[in-house]
Design an enzyme around this catalytic site. Structure first.
Site, PDB file in Angstrom:
ATOM      1  N   ASP A 172       7.893-105.245-102.251  1.00  0.00           N
ATOM      2  CA  ASP A 172       7.278-105.374-103.840  1.00  0.00           C
ATOM      3  C   ASP A 172       7.856-104.675-104.372  1.00  0.00           C
ATOM      4  O   ASP A 172       7.830-103.575-104.185  1.00  0.00           O
ATOM      5  CB  ASP A 172       5.984-105.129-103.381  1.00  0.00           C
ATOM      6  CG  ASP A 172       5.058-104.495-104.359  1.00  0.00           C
ATOM      7  OD1 ASP A 172       5.348-104.478-105.916  1.00  0.00           O
ATOM      8  OD2 ASP A 172       3.620-105.115-104.078  1.00  0.00           O
TER       9      ASP A 172
ATOM     10  N   LYS B 184       5.247-105.882-113.858  1.00  0.00           N
ATOM     11  CA  LYS B 184       5.452-105.457-115.178  1.00  0.00           C
ATOM     12  C   LYS B 184       6.767-104.649-116.301  1.00  0.00           C
ATOM     13  O   LYS B 184       6.420-104.967-117.181  1.00  0.00           O
ATOM     14  CB  LYS B 184       5.085-102.716-114.649  1.00  0.00           C
ATOM     15  CG  LYS B 184       3.799-103.570-113.323  1.00  0.00           C
ATOM     16  CD  LYS B 184       3.504-102.044-112.654  1.00  0.00           C
ATOM     17  CE  LYS B 184       2.003-101.631-112.356  1.00  0.00           C
ATOM     18  NZ  LYS B 184       1.007-102.227-112.950  1.00  0.00           N
TER      19      LYS B 184
ATOM     20  N   PHE C 170      -0.517-100.080-101.655  1.00  0.00           N
ATOM     21  CA  PHE C 170      -1.315-100.775-103.081  1.00  0.00           C
ATOM     22  C   PHE C 170      -0.272-102.077-103.439  1.00  0.00           C
ATOM     23  O   PHE C 170       0.965-101.998-104.057  1.00  0.00           O
ATOM     24  CB  PHE C 170      -0.830 -99.555-103.944  1.00  0.00           C
ATOM     25  CG  PHE C 170      -1.993-100.658-105.071  1.00  0.00           C
ATOM     26  CD1 PHE C 170      -2.899-100.136-105.374  1.00  0.00           C
ATOM     27  CD2 PHE C 170      -1.678-101.120-106.559  1.00  0.00           C
ATOM     28  CE1 PHE C 170      -3.722-100.600-106.297  1.00  0.00           C
ATOM     29  CE2 PHE C 170      -2.650-100.960-107.253  1.00  0.00           C
ATOM     30  CZ  PHE C 170      -3.272-101.489-107.421  1.00  0.00           C
TER      31      PHE C 170
END
Length: 404
Positions: free
Chosen positions: A230, A259, A145
């Site tokens: 990532d 984030k 993801f």
């Protein structure tokens, strides 16, 4: 399952009527956050065990980050990159010195950081490796993801992510996550990079076999490939290290972060890399109106200070060991597996347990918020400011609903 109070019910009905139905959230309507707690519009308080998918590692509404944001918003919020601003250079230096990378390219959302990394990998393949234009390939993992843009979902293996959004961008080779031999077999003359999550968060906190990341580094070195990771969810302290790749003592050629880079106050992301990779970007070929804006930079700078000054990375390592011991000591026959690294856990239930979502609702009724993923997994990721006593309370609630 508790009945919704009137104010929550009205707001949920309003959202359902006027909003696109592209999410399936738990029915809790939050209005206030502080530290590890959220409060709903009807006054009920909850302990947050999702932390906005690691965006609020520093806790909700951290005062130092909020003060930095308020101070900056009173002076200058946006110039675009057509002009320079005084918050951008100091943040770049702070990021690079903290992470050990030579250059940072600022964006906004995590998906934008990933798109930036994908462009860098491909252009490096053409400019530096000499791959025939239009044929560059990037090796990725199943169960990944990385975001929701059309290029990114094109190499997802999640049917919900790919459903009727094609045709998709070519140039991605998908291999089983954690399978080093499959990675080696996927390499060919057109391969420019390997791009993966060091831990798959959305997949349910899937931790690869020991030595996998080190093996990826070796494959990349042996074949003149880039290794880009990532770390949008796993980075900035979540796993008990600044970056998850540090658990195997390697250095990737690039990393995406987001984030927690802003502590939940504002969308800020970045692609970090060394000069050889970042120098593929020249004026005019990539950018963002808001990327590197002074407001975002002031927020990100304060968010990084909080991580360092409050030793939240070290705290995640210490409390993560306690969380793991408590979770693995739960007495229930519904567990299939518990995966823990730092303050991040995937509690995978047996299929006969009836799915993770119902337990998330039972926990909500007890004052604890977490989220299900992939049917049978409960994800746990509290803000890193949590205490040992709060962890104990939360695990007690989880054990109680799994015993019911």
């Amino acid at each position: 399952m508790a009945t919704l109070a009137a104010k929550s019910e009205a707001l949920i009905a309003q959202e359902n009527q006027y909003g696109a139905h592209n999410y399936h959230p738990l029915d809790v309507v939050c209005t206030k956050g502080e530290g590890v707690f959220l409060t709903d519009v009807d006054g009920k308080k909850y302990m947050d065990f999702l932390a906005a998918y690691s965006a609020v590692n520093q806790g909700h509404n951290h005062p130092k980050i909020g003060e930095a944001m308020i101070a900056q918003i009173k002076t200058l919020a946006l110039t675009s990159r057509a002009f320079r601003n005084d918050q951008f250079p100091p943040l770049l230096e702070k990021l690079c010195k903290l992470t050990g990378f030579q250059k940072a390219l600022m964006m906004n959302s995590g998906a934008e950081a990933v798109e930036t990394a994908l462009k860098a990998m491909r252009k490096w393949g053409y400019d530096k490796k000499g791959i025939e234009y239009g044929k560059a390939e990037i090796i990725v993992a199943d169960g990944n993801f990385h975001g929701r843009t059309t290029t990114i979902v094109g190499f997802s293996t999640d049917p919900d992510s790919t459903s009727k959004f094609g045709p998709f961008t070519p140039g991605f080779v998908i291999v089983p996550y954690g399978d080093l031999e499959a990675v080696k077999k996927a390499v060919n003359k057109n391969t420019c990079a390997i791009f993966m999550e060091p831990i798959q968060g959305e997949g349910g906190v899937i931790i690869p076999p020991k030595g996998f990341l080190k093996g990826l580094r070796e494959v990349a070195d042996q074949n003149n490939l880039l290794l880009v990771l990532d770390e949008i969810q796993s980075g900035l302290g979540r796993t008990g290290k600044l970056f998850a790749f540090e658990h195997e003592d390697i250095r990737p050629d690039g990393v995406t972060i987001g984030k927690a880079l802003s502590g939940g106050y504002y969308p800020v992301s970045a692609f970090l890399a060394n000069d050889e990779v970042m120098d593929v970007f020249t004026p005019g070929i990539h950018g963002s109106t808001y990327g590197g804006n002074p407001l975002g930079c002031a927020v990100a700078s304060a968010a990084l200070d909080v991580l360092v000054d409050e030793k939240l990375v070290e705290k995640a390592a210490e409390l993560g060991r306690h969380l793991e011991a408590r979770l693995k000591g739960m007495k229930t026959d519904k567990l299939k597996e518990v995966r823990v690294i730092g303050l991040w856990a995937g509690v995978q239930l047996k299929p006969e347990a009836g799915g993770a979502r119902k337990y998330c609702y039972l926990l909500k009724d007890r004052g604890m918020l977490c989220k299900d993923t992939h049917v049978d997994t409960i994800r746990l990721a509290p803000p890193l400011v949590i205490t040992k006593e709060q962890i104990d309370w939360a695990v007690d609630q989880l054990e109680a609903v799994l015993q019911a």
